[in-house]
Scaffold this active site. Structure first.
Site, mmCIF file in Angstrom:
data_model
loop_
_atom_site.group_PDB
_atom_site.id
_atom_site.type_symbol
_atom_site.label_atom_id
_atom_site.label_comp_id
_atom_site.label_asym_id
_atom_site.label_seq_id
_atom_site.Cartn_x
_atom_site.Cartn_y
_atom_site.Cartn_z
ATOM 1 N N GLU A 1 31.372 -13.514 30.909
ATOM 2 C CA GLU A 1 30.557 -13.423 29.696
ATOM 3 C C GLU A 1 31.367 -14.030 28.552
ATOM 4 O O GLU A 1 32.594 -14.109 28.619
ATOM 5 C CB GLU A 1 30.178 -11.981 29.373
ATOM 6 C CG GLU A 1 29.209 -11.338 30.349
ATOM 7 C CD GLU A 1 27.814 -11.960 30.341
ATOM 8 O OE1 GLU A 1 27.577 -12.857 29.514
ATOM 9 O OE2 GLU A 1 26.984 -11.549 31.165
ATOM 10 N N CYS B 1 23.451 -12.286 33.094
ATOM 11 C CA CYS B 1 24.570 -12.739 33.909
ATOM 12 C C CYS B 1 24.299 -14.181 34.254
ATOM 13 O O CYS B 1 23.345 -14.487 34.964
ATOM 14 C CB CYS B 1 24.691 -11.891 35.180
ATOM 15 S SG CYS B 1 25.946 -12.517 36.327
#
Length: 232
Positions: free
Chosen positions: A102, A2
Site C-alpha cells: 500500500e 489491494c
C-alpha cells in the site's frame, strides 16, 4: 483496496503450505499486479493450484461494462451485491500471498510504498471469489477478485482498506461448498496487527515491469520519485 501483492515463496514451499500441487513451472513473484495470470486454489479444485487472471477487464467480460480496476470486492457487502452474490455462494478461492503493498500519502505528489507481511514471514491466503467468462474469441477465461475489509491499526496508518487475510484454520472452511453464509461472513474479519509487520520498500514497486527480489527488501523511506523522506 489491494492493488499489488507478492508471492515470493518457492513451488515446494507453496505446495507444502497449502497441501496442493502445482502442475506447471512456477517462479516466485515479487510484484503481482491486476490482469496478470497468478495462482489460486479454488473450491472446485482444492488439491491443486489453478492459474486465473486477477481482476475483470472488458476483454474478459463480453458485453459487460466492467472497469479495468475491478479487482476487489468489499467483504461487508459481497453476499448482497448482485454482481458478487453467486460467486460468493458457489465460487470461492484462496489467493496465496506472502505480502501486499500500500502507498502512504504524504502530500499531493508524495507517496511512499509499504509492504505488509506476517510477523513470521510465512505465506498466507487472501479470501477471493472467482468467475468464468467467455471472451470475444469464444475462449474461456477464469478471473478472480480479492475481498477487502476495514484495516487493522498497522494498515490504517497507510490506507483505509486492507485485503481479507484468512486464518489458517479457516482456509478449508472457506473452500467448503457446505459452509453456511453466516459462517463464511464470520471468516471475513480484520486480521490482527499483532501478527503482522510493515516496512517501507523501494519505489521500484510502482512499475509493474519491476518484478525482482529487490522489490521486497526493506529500504529507507523514499517517495515515488526516489527522493528520501523523513517519514517511516
Amino acid at each position: 483496496m489491494c492493488g499489488r501483492y507478492s508471492l515470493s515463496k518457492s513451488k515446494i514451499e507453496l505446495e507444502e503450505r497449502f497441501q496442493a500441487e502445482i502442475l506447471v513451472d512456477f517462479k516466485p513473484r515479487y510484484n503481482i499486479a491486476p490482469t496478470q495470470l497468478v495462482p489460486v486454489i479454488t473450491s472446485e479444485s482444492p488439491k491443486g493450484f489453478s492459474f486465473f487472471y486477477w481482476g475483470i477487464t472488458p476483454d474478459f467480460a463480453k458485453n459487460k461494462p466492467v472497469s479495468q480496476k475491478f479487482i476487489n470486492a468489499k467483504a461487508e457487502t459481497v453476499h448482497e451485491k448482485i454482481s458478487f452474490k453467486s460467486s460468493f455462494e458457489k465460487r470461492r478461492c484462496l489467493v496465496p500471498a506472502d505480502g501486499f503493498y500500500e502507498w502512504k500519502k504524504l502530500g499531493k505528489k508524495t507517496k511512499v510504498p509499504y509492504r505488509f507481511t506476517m510477523a513470521n514471514n510465512e505465506a498466507f491466503a487472501f479470501a477471493g471469489i472467482w468467475e468464468e467468462y467467455e471472451n470475444e474469441k469464444g475462449e474461456i477465461n477464469h478471473t478472480f477478485l480479492i475481498l477487502t475489509t476495514e484495516p487493522n491499526r498497522l494498515v490504517s496508518e497507510v490506507h483505509d482498506r486492507m485485503p481479507v487475510i484468512l486464518k489458517k484454520e479457516d482456509e478449508k472452511k472457506w473452500l467448503d461448498k457446505y459452509s453456511s453464509e453466516s459462517n463464511l461472513l464470520q471468516m471475513l474479519t480484520t486480521y490482527s496487527a499483532d501478527d503482522m509487520l510493515s516496512y517501507t520498500v523501494s519505489p521500484l514497486v510502482n512499475q509493474v515491469s519491476n518484478d525482482s527480489p529487490g522489490i521486497i527488501r526493506k529500504t529507507s523511506p523514499m517517495d515515488q520519485f526516489g527522493n528520501y523522506t523523513l517519514f517511516g
